[in-house]
Design an enzyme around this catalytic site. Sequence first.
Site, PDB file in Angstrom:
ATOM      1  N   TYR A  14       9.478   1.767 -12.418  1.00  0.00           N
ATOM      2  CA  TYR A  14       8.277   1.962 -11.589  1.00  0.00           C
ATOM      3  C   TYR A  14       7.023   1.657 -12.397  1.00  0.00           C
ATOM      4  O   TYR A  14       6.149   0.895 -11.955  1.00  0.00           O
ATOM      5  CB  TYR A  14       8.219   3.402 -11.071  1.00  0.00           C
ATOM      6  CG  TYR A  14       6.967   3.690 -10.289  1.00  0.00           C
ATOM      7  CD1 TYR A  14       6.886   3.383  -8.935  1.00  0.00           C
ATOM      8  CD2 TYR A  14       5.854   4.256 -10.907  1.00  0.00           C
ATOM      9  CE1 TYR A  14       5.726   3.635  -8.215  1.00  0.00           C
ATOM     10  CE2 TYR A  14       4.692   4.508 -10.194  1.00  0.00           C
ATOM     11  CZ  TYR A  14       4.627   4.198  -8.850  1.00  0.00           C
ATOM     12  OH  TYR A  14       3.462   4.437  -8.139  1.00  0.00           O
TER      13      TYR A  14
ATOM     14  N   SER B  92      -1.268   1.891 -10.268  1.00  0.00           N
ATOM     15  CA  SER B  92      -1.062   3.287 -10.653  1.00  0.00           C
ATOM     16  C   SER B  92      -1.669   3.494 -12.028  1.00  0.00           C
ATOM     17  O   SER B  92      -1.772   2.543 -12.828  1.00  0.00           O
ATOM     18  CB  SER B  92       0.434   3.598 -10.701  1.00  0.00           C
ATOM     19  OG  SER B  92       0.674   4.862 -11.294  1.00  0.00           O
TER      20      SER B  92
END
Length: 248
Positions: free
Chosen positions: A151, A138
């Site tokens: 996360y 990400s």
Amino acid sequence: MKPTGNTILITGGGSGIGQALARRFHALGNQVIVAGRRRDALDETIAGHDGMAAMVVDVEDPAAIATFADRLIADHPALNVVINNAGIMRSETLTGARDLADAEAMIVTNLLGPIRLTNALVDHLTRQPDPVIVNVTSGLAFVPMVSAPTYSATKAAIHSYTLSLRHQLHGQVEVIELAPPGVQTDLTPGQATRDMYMPLADYIDEVMGLFEQQPTPSEILVERVKMLRHAEAEGRFDQVMAGLNGAV
């Protein structure tokens, strides 16, 4: 990575980026197997796409991953590409003691899941022609979103793991990192319709163009994520961090 003629496993293939990648790679002439927890979602992915296959696996369960890997290799012995895409994202508040169930679930799914699946398949992959491992990280691996601290941390960890994996498998398996920006998917509630996120179709179009480059880049980075990816190297980290999260 060759653009066609592969046998590709995509985890998290029942929705979002995984589903879109599965359909696009299949359209290029690859055999695609999608995997995930929900059979109904996987069946939706493969519906109308002859030759695609679906397999259920719980990436939180190490025993289930080992059993899945054995079955996968038996059913698809030509497997040569693994795309570790499955992931979950949940917001967290760190200002007081809390239930850590969400944090632990993200660590297991986003970090231990790819590590365990790679471990279960690496011996097979090193014996295959044109083998590839793609780890989906990400943009938040490089600049964290403070409302999603675990996360972001899991994605930073998978980025680091991917660097080491690429080094150790050099000359044996091609290792690619796919680092998306915020994309309109169902990763978090309401994300699929938020204007500030990149439309999924536009994202996949740009990604597939990068995958089709020869040689394939070791990092698949659409233009929109480069602000995050290169923030620290370009001396803009504090500015980008504040812009992403709001100045404190």
